[in-house]
Design a protein around this motif. Sequence first.
Motif, PDB file in Angstrom:
ATOM      1  N   PHE A 178       0.824  -1.205   0.000  1.00 53.63           N
ATOM      2  CA  PHE A 178       0.000   0.000   0.000  1.00 53.63           C
ATOM      3  C   PHE A 178       0.865   1.265   0.000  1.00 53.63           C
ATOM      4  O   PHE A 178       0.576   2.237  -0.698  1.00 53.63           O
ATOM      5  N   SER A 179       1.944   1.239   0.788  1.00 53.66           N
ATOM      6  CA  SER A 179       2.833   2.417   0.848  1.00 53.66           C
ATOM      7  C   SER A 179       3.426   2.715  -0.513  1.00 53.66           C
ATOM      8  O   SER A 179       3.507   3.878  -0.940  1.00 53.66           O
ATOM      9  N   LYS A 180       3.836   1.705  -1.241  1.00 55.36           N
ATOM     10  CA  LYS A 180       4.438   1.887  -2.562  1.00 55.36           C
ATOM     11  C   LYS A 180       3.403   2.379  -3.575  1.00 55.36           C
ATOM     12  O   LYS A 180       3.708   3.226  -4.423  1.00 55.36           O
ATOM     13  N   GLN A 181       2.207   1.876  -3.457  1.00 55.52           N
ATOM     14  CA  GLN A 181       1.165   2.238  -4.411  1.00 55.52           C
ATOM     15  C   GLN A 181       0.747   3.701  -4.264  1.00 55.52           C
ATOM     16  O   GLN A 181       0.529   4.394  -5.266  1.00 55.52           O
ATOM     17  N   TYR A 182       0.644   4.178  -3.028  1.00 51.47           N
ATOM     18  CA  TYR A 182       0.033   5.491  -2.806  1.00 51.47           C
ATOM     19  C   TYR A 182       0.932   6.469  -2.049  1.00 51.47           C
ATOM     20  O   TYR A 182       0.474   7.525  -1.628  1.00 51.47           O
ATOM     21  N   HIS A 183       2.210   6.098  -1.871  1.00 45.26           N
ATOM     22  CA  HIS A 183       3.189   6.989  -1.236  1.00 45.26           C
ATOM     23  C   HIS A 183       2.742   7.386   0.167  1.00 45.26           C
ATOM     24  O   HIS A 183       2.854   8.541   0.575  1.00 45.26           O
ATOM     25  N   ILE A 184       2.240   6.397   0.901  1.00 42.59           N
ATOM     26  CA  ILE A 184       1.747   6.631   2.263  1.00 42.59           C
ATOM     27  C   ILE A 184       2.523   5.721   3.211  1.00 42.59           C
ATOM     28  O   ILE A 184       2.600   4.503   3.001  1.00 42.59           O
TER      29      ILE A 184
END
Length: 935
Positions: free
Chosen positions: A99-105
């Motif tokens: 998720f972090s990689k997908q949405y920079h979160i």
Amino acid sequence: MIDRLLISRRAGQLPQSPTGPSTSWRLATKVFALLFLTLPLARAGTLSDPAVDSYNVHVGTQTFAGLYQFTTNTLLVETAQAIEGLGSDIIKGYLGSDFSKQYHINLPSNVTNLLTLARDEPSCHQMLDMPFRHFVLWAYPFGNSWPFDGYSASEAADDYKEMFDLTCYFLTNYNNSGKTFYLGHWEGDWYLLPNYNTSTNPSPIAIEGMINWLNNRQKAIDDAKKAVQYTNVNVFGYAEVVRVLDALSGNTNINQRMINKVIPYVTNLDYLSYSSYDVMNASAATLDSDLNFIESNLPTNKASVVPGQRIWIGEYGWGGSYSTAAQEPLTRAYIQRLLAWGPLRFILFWEIYDNETNKNYCLIDSNNVKVASYYLHQRFINDARLLTAQFKETHGQLPNDSEFASFTIPLLNQPLPPPVRLSLSNAPARLLDPSSASVSGTLAQGIYGDDQADVWVFWGRQDGGVTRAAWEQGRFLGVNTHFNPATFSTVLTNLVPQTNYYFRFYATNSAAESWAPASASFTTSILNPQDYGSRFRITFSGYARGEALLKFPVLVTLSTNLPGFSYRHFASPTGGDLRFTDAGGLMVIPHEIDEWNTNGASYVWVQVPQLSGPTDFIWAYWGNPLAASPEASSTNGAVWSPGYDLVWHLKENGFPYADSAQQHPAQTGVKPLSTPGLVGRGVQFDGVSQYLDAGPVNLGSAFTLSAWVKLDPAATNIQTIWANKPGGYNSPGFALFVNSYQTADGKLTLETGNGTLGLAASTTSYAVTTNGWHYVAAAIDEAAGTAHLYVDGADETQSGSIRTDFPNQTGINLARFTNSSLYWQGAMDEARIQAGACSSNWAWASWMTGAANTGLATYSAIKQLAPLLSLVAGSGNIVLQWPASAVGFTLYTATNLTPPLNWMPAPIQPVLSNNQWQTQIPADTNVSAFFRLQE
């Protein structure tokens, strides 16, 4: 004035007169007061329907790993809001440890599984709370157990728990929300084929592991749904395939793919997604075969419990070497083909923001520009939802899949125009008596979910245009609650007799206001049917096209072939007493006598107020010696106003050739020969030197060129009908012609150029043949770069693209290019230039009224008034008198009524006096005399 009127209505107050407290305004305020007492004063609602809100219109997009942002929101929230801005109720996105990689979160420490991600990560939670109804989600448990090298019991247990917990959370947290969640994965074939190796088959271990993985995930979802109570929310599982054509190839080295080696063994699978890149550019037959194969491999265990079609398109898009502009027609055609195949649950475009640098896989590009396919999606969603609402309003139920496809597929035949928020039209007024008239206007709201519009009508003895304060009177008619075009009607009373009036309909809501395109007019001068001795009704029984054509010119043919018709019944030898009225029989409508021939057929053009269906009709009257002079509207071009720039009947023997629209008579050229035409006389061009020059005509950006043509069989080159350009493909201007260069292929072509570049819209070959008269028309929208070419009322356009920058205010020739080349060889009649691009129904009716006049219109038998003969004793004479309308009747006399009767014409001719025919007979008390009127 606009705000004051709106506020005062809702406050229950009356609008003040913009012109002072005149008597006419005081009368109007009484009407306003009645309306305000009977109408609710609450603000209007939205033009929406909860059942339509939740109806699946299929198209949507997705958000994964976007490369750019434009707001301070997180990438996930920003892209979700962008998808919501499309009007879509579908979103596809990612849940999992990446998720972090997908949405920079950056994930907080407490987010360790799918449940805590959905529940506790703020951006994820915000996205899930947004008003989407369908959430298609790649769901990857954080344990990240990949089954393709074997699937252990512990791995299966970890996956099961995360999928089970996430399903329970969705069902409980979003209970009664109307949301549906679909939990699946990315393109499964690439998991089976390491390093994207498409030249081999996957290993048996990988196939077995994928089967077990999908069965385990589906079981977790099914078990969770049994474990909790929920209403109006649902969760389903899905798998995704991508390399379907490989499985159909017949090549045993590459024909083991997910669709045929995995999916059939996932026995309780809910849904199947197809990432369809391998078939996007295939033929329609290949696409259908491909989708049929997918459907045949989907297990049927869930067919009775999972609603609707269980297949969807999870990804498609061109990108790569295709510009965003080039993708629009491809995307539009693909959606159309998919809708034609059958009810695919979703058709999801890849994607809202590009996830690869400069690849153009996007609806909004890196410059924050909405690309052509963005507007395609936005407009399709709006139009599809509005059409669905119209269907429900008409039929009382939502459309099924085939019905939905039937009204959405035609939308995609051309680029979708932006919707018109409010569109109004005036219908023709109907005079009820000398002081009252019925007026109607039709409102169409073009945006689903917009505020309902308030509708008004304004009227007066002066045209107030689009300024409300400039009108003498106005009336609020109500709030529009209809998805289909709605007609608002009212009766205007206390009108001044023998007076011209104007009216115009107006609508407004919180976002826009709109007037009918132009003011309509009527006169309170009425025709008294009793003043006319002959009449008949013309019913347009052949028109059932579904579109109301306003102020349409129809051809009426008068001849002794009509039962009961005789030219003797006209008071004027040239038809000056001929009149036409609307269906009410009182209000005179414009007509123009084209040709009058008392020894044969006479041709009259009549402007029908509204041609909308097979029960519409008008009346024709004649036989009134007190009205033997033609009305002004029969000679001043009113038949062709508004709407026509040029109307040449081509009946003359030489210059000038009159323009019935009274703007552009043909004063110069080389005179063609007069010849029998389609309507009376026409002209014959020699193909060498003869043509007519209209001079400069300001056409605007939308116009229609038309003519009746009869092509000479010997014509073997370009045959020019209308042109404002010299010869040469790219020369500046337009040319409408038959035949391609140095051929006799019968193709109708509209060639446009700007002096450097050219384009040509055309039909197929032999659309125009040499076997008689043909109606040809080109409806041109220069601003849109499109044209429709009609032959004999049918749209024969094969390619419709034209230049958007050709000159449209220069001199126009009939029958040649302007550089004295490529002349027309053959006959022509009824050559016209019309403002605006005519509709297909207008083109069809224009063809029918000329080619099959009695197929469009049904003529009743002629009805004559039976005149009453009366006798008045005079000074030494007997005065016989009868109505002036008894034109064509002769007074006969006889001395007795004993057979055989011998009736003889009365010896003294009658004279018209005091609106009656009168004749005096000497009184003779010694002789009996009998009189009668005989036609």
